[in-house]
Design a protein around this motif. Sequence first.
Motif: not given
Ligand SMILES: Cc1cc2nc3c(=O)[nH]c(=O)nc-3n(C[C@H](O)[C@H](O)[C@H](O)COP(=O)(O)O)c2cc1C
Lengths: 170, 202
Positions: B130-132, B9-13, B61-66, B93-98, B16-19
């Motif tokens: 999770g981004e890196a 369910a990544s918008p860039r599936a 991915p986590l997007y805007a905390d949800g 679920v993966n997020c950019g933050f630590f 994506s990292n999710s892939k």
């Molecule tokens: C619109 C948007 C919102 C995001 N919101 C968060 C967030 O709230 N917290 C966080 O830790 N990372 C956030 N991220 C970072 C992504 O979760 C992170 O880059 C992730 O690795 C993307 O995974 P994907 O490649 O599978 O889509 C956000 C990224 C985008 C583009």
Amino acid sequence: MKLILSDTPLNISSEISNGIKYIDLSELKIANCVGCFGCWTKTPGKCVIRDDAVKVYPLIAASDAVIYVSRIKYGGYDTVMKTMLERAIPIQMAFIRLLDGETHHVQRAVALKKAVIIAYGDTGEEEREVFRRLVERNAKNMSFKSWRIVFVNENETESAVREAVKEWRK
Amino acid sequence: MAEIIILNASPRAPKSNSKLYADIFIKNCKEKTEYYNISKNNHTELCGKINGFTDLLFVFPLYADGIPSTLLGFLKTLEKNPPEKKPTVSVIVNCGFFEPAQNDTAVDMVKLFCAQNGFPFGSALQIGSGEAILDTPFRSFAERKIKMLAGCISDGKQRVLKTTMPLPKRIFIRASTSYWLEYGRKNGVTEEEMRTMSIEKF
Ligand SMILES: Cc1cc2nc3c(=O)[nH]c(=O)nc-3n(C[C@H](O)[C@H](O)[C@H](O)COP(=O)(O)O)c2cc1C
């Protein structure tokens, strides 16, 4: 500036005065964020998708008081509001800092805000609890210095917004 | 035997990292798996494919905390088009933050969907940085937890797993700054430009 962002049309023209901007997201054309990070690494501060969202996130950044009005779904904002909030990341930088001991992004010129979230729909206590935790997390990423959530039934939404605008006048 | 349908369910599936997380899952899972990207137009079609699977794994991915609006939209469609027999739902679920815990709310949202719609909830893996992480020497931290998640789904266990880079936060922040500067450099954008305070006019 003060901003009312709603996912549903509100009949509140009598409440709108100078310095208050009202936006009905449901009549705008706003596509999904595609996660390209162009707004951080290609055209910093600008989204590469040139639809109506680019008129909204600068307003979010500039406002020191906001009222967000959204239906609640699965403990979060429903699609219209959530899509806009995702499209608002150009107002942050790619770079990460520590905030209250947690990692968060560095913000661009974003005013600290007092936020009121009018959360409408048929929600139970469990769903409200998830939403409270969500907004607590949003506060750190969306520059809320204080926030208040008002849970209402759909038919009470407009009056809740009016109340919140009255609070602004105090 | 479990049979697992994996939905990204990544918008860039496709990119994506999710892939990449899903690929690692598939490699380390003993069960039969089928993988699909959720796209704009295939929600109903995917709902139709879920029948017959014992497990459904969302990777996002986590997007805007949800949960990202892509997943929100899909869940709303699934609510209207449920399979006859509901599979157990698990998530990566993966997020950019630590901090992996920043993903807590997104997991709670999927759990709420499950509770409201009669799907059993299984296990969750929450990945921080999770981004890196997959491009670093700490890739194995993610791989190990994904393997554990695959075991949990096979065994029908309910667990919450978390992982991130094994670094002090200040070092993580320094590494993430280099990561993003390199991202910009590839686009011909300088640090100064990336640090602009200005946002376009309204
Ligand atoms: C619109 C948007 C919102 C995001 N919101 C968060 C967030 O709230 N917290 C966080 O830790 N990372 C956030 N991220 C970072 C992504 O979760 C992170 O880059 C992730 O690795 C993307 O995974 P994907 O490649 O599978 O889509 C956000 C990224 C985008 C583009």
